[in-house]
Design a protein around this motif. Structure first.
Motif, PDB file in Angstrom:
ATOM      1  N   GLN A 193       0.932  -0.653   0.467  1.00  0.00           N
ATOM      2  CA  GLN A 193       0.258   0.195  -0.060  1.00  0.00           C
ATOM      3  C   GLN A 193       0.893   1.752   0.147  1.00  0.00           C
ATOM      4  OE1 GLN A 193      -2.423  -0.780   3.895  1.00  0.00           O
ATOM      5  NE2 GLN A 193      -4.693  -1.149   2.131  1.00  0.00           N
ATOM      6  N   GLU A 194       1.685   1.539   0.616  1.00  0.00           N
ATOM      7  CA  GLU A 194       2.521   2.428   0.753  1.00  0.00           C
ATOM      8  C   GLU A 194       3.463   2.890  -0.047  1.00  0.00           C
ATOM      9  OE1 GLU A 194       3.566   5.619   1.920  1.00  0.00           O
ATOM     10  OE2 GLU A 194       2.470   4.096   3.688  1.00  0.00           O
ATOM     11  N   GLU A 195       4.008   1.620  -1.118  1.00  0.00           N
ATOM     12  CA  GLU A 195       4.737   1.511  -1.996  1.00  0.00           C
ATOM     13  C   GLU A 195       3.718   2.716  -3.421  1.00  0.00           C
ATOM     14  OE1 GLU A 195       6.570  -2.255  -3.127  1.00  0.00           O
ATOM     15  OE2 GLU A 195       7.453  -2.237  -1.307  1.00  0.00           O
ATOM     16  N   ALA A 196       2.861   1.319  -3.861  1.00  0.00           N
ATOM     17  CA  ALA A 196       1.869   2.194  -4.238  1.00  0.00           C
ATOM     18  C   ALA A 196       1.286   3.962  -3.939  1.00  0.00           C
ATOM     19  CB  ALA A 196       0.425   1.348  -4.172  1.00  0.00           C
ATOM     20  N   LEU A 197       0.934   4.111  -2.442  1.00  0.00           N
ATOM     21  CA  LEU A 197       0.968   5.807  -2.577  1.00  0.00           C
ATOM     22  C   LEU A 197       2.438   6.296  -2.686  1.00  0.00           C
ATOM     23  CD1 LEU A 197      -1.018   4.782   0.886  1.00  0.00           C
ATOM     24  CD2 LEU A 197      -1.762   5.898  -1.928  1.00  0.00           C
ATOM     25  N   GLU A 198       3.143   5.767  -2.507  1.00  0.00           N
ATOM     26  CA  GLU A 198       4.441   7.078  -2.738  1.00  0.00           C
ATOM     27  C   GLU A 198       4.750   7.247  -4.122  1.00  0.00           C
ATOM     28  OE1 GLU A 198       7.433   5.356  -1.021  1.00  0.00           O
ATOM     29  OE2 GLU A 198       6.971   5.100   1.187  1.00  0.00           O
ATOM     30  N   ALA A 199       4.798   5.957  -5.274  1.00  0.00           N
ATOM     31  CA  ALA A 199       4.084   6.359  -6.430  1.00  0.00           C
ATOM     32  C   ALA A 199       3.532   7.173  -7.813  1.00  0.00           C
ATOM     33  CB  ALA A 199       4.383   4.518  -7.063  1.00  0.00           C
ATOM     34  N   MET A 200       2.521   6.919  -6.707  1.00  0.00           N
ATOM     35  CA  MET A 200       1.442   7.671  -7.086  1.00  0.00           C
ATOM     36  C   MET A 200       1.729   9.778  -6.642  1.00  0.00           C
ATOM     37  SD  MET A 200      -2.180   5.768  -6.283  1.00  0.00           S
ATOM     38  CE  MET A 200      -1.952   4.391  -7.057  1.00  0.00           C
ATOM     39  N   GLN A 201       2.555   9.336  -5.755  1.00  0.00           N
ATOM     40  CA  GLN A 201       2.799  11.095  -5.612  1.00  0.00           C
ATOM     41  C   GLN A 201       3.567  10.872  -6.149  1.00  0.00           C
ATOM     42  OE1 GLN A 201       3.911  11.020  -1.273  1.00  0.00           O
ATOM     43  NE2 GLN A 201       4.113  13.126  -1.283  1.00  0.00           N
TER      44      GLN A 201
END
Length: 206
Positions: A193-201
């Motif tokens: 989840q955190e990896e996905a959020l960082e990538a989207m940011q």
């Protein structure tokens, strides 16, 4: 699982004027998400309503609604391919969508950072052929002696534990083993989840 979050500047009538927000979940199976076509629901089935309530309860655990303002956050979770564990996938993906919306509000100065209290994820576990299994697929789920869905926060606190013995009752030791297995899986999901959020940011900053 396709998860979308929509924000509206209104709340249900029973919350009007109370200065707080609301979060609710929607869930549906796309007709060809299953092995044979599932008709579209015009009236939600008992299963669908149960899953919608689970999504809402789980995601409200990670949001301080008193800091959201009079807004409603709706999570639409649509199953693209059903292979077991769709309700837990809805919670896990729903958190990412929720966090994206709330981070936008925070960055815009419309909500305090404290509105997002924690992260939450969910996974299925069970006993198949006498062996504990993580993230059951449809074939495993249909043969499971024990089937559990576990929702947990980043602090290791349970939002929900749904467990059923499909055949013989199971003992406390088996439950403890399944909960430990679920926590291991949820930790991996939270990292994703955190990896996905960082990538989207990062993508948004380009």
């Amino acid at each position: 699982m396709l998860c979308n979050a929509s924000l509206e500047d209104k709340v249900p009538p029973w919350l009007a004027g109370k200065g707080q927000g609301w979060l609710t979940g929607e869930y549906s199976l796309l007709p060809r998400s299953t092995h044979t076509r599932t008709p579209r629901e015009t009236t939600p089935s008992g299963r669908t309503q149960e899953i919608r309530r689970l999504i809402g309860r789980s995601l409200r655990a990670c949001v301080d609604l008193t800091k959201l303002g009079e807004r409603t956050l709706t999570l639409d979770c649509d199953v693209l391919q059903a292979d077991g564990g769709t309700r837990t996938a809805a919670v896990t993906g729903g958190y990412v969508a929720t966090a994206l919306v709330l981070r936008k509000l925070i960055n815009a100065g419309l909500c305090p950072a404290e509105v997002l209290v924690t992260s939450v994820a969910a996974v299925s576990v069970g006993i198949v052929g006498g062996e504990p299994r993580l993230d059951l697929c449809y074939a495993e789920d249909s043969q499971a002696e024990v089937d559990c869905n576990v929702v947990m926060t980043a602090e290791g606190r349970f939002v929900e534990v749904q467990g059923t013995a499909e055949r013989d009752p199971f003992d406390r030791a088996s439950l403890d083993q399944l909960l430990a297995l679920a926590e291991r899986g949820i930790r991996e999901l939270m990292a994703a989840q955190e990896e996905a959020l960082e990538a989207m940011q990062k993508e948004a900053l380009r």
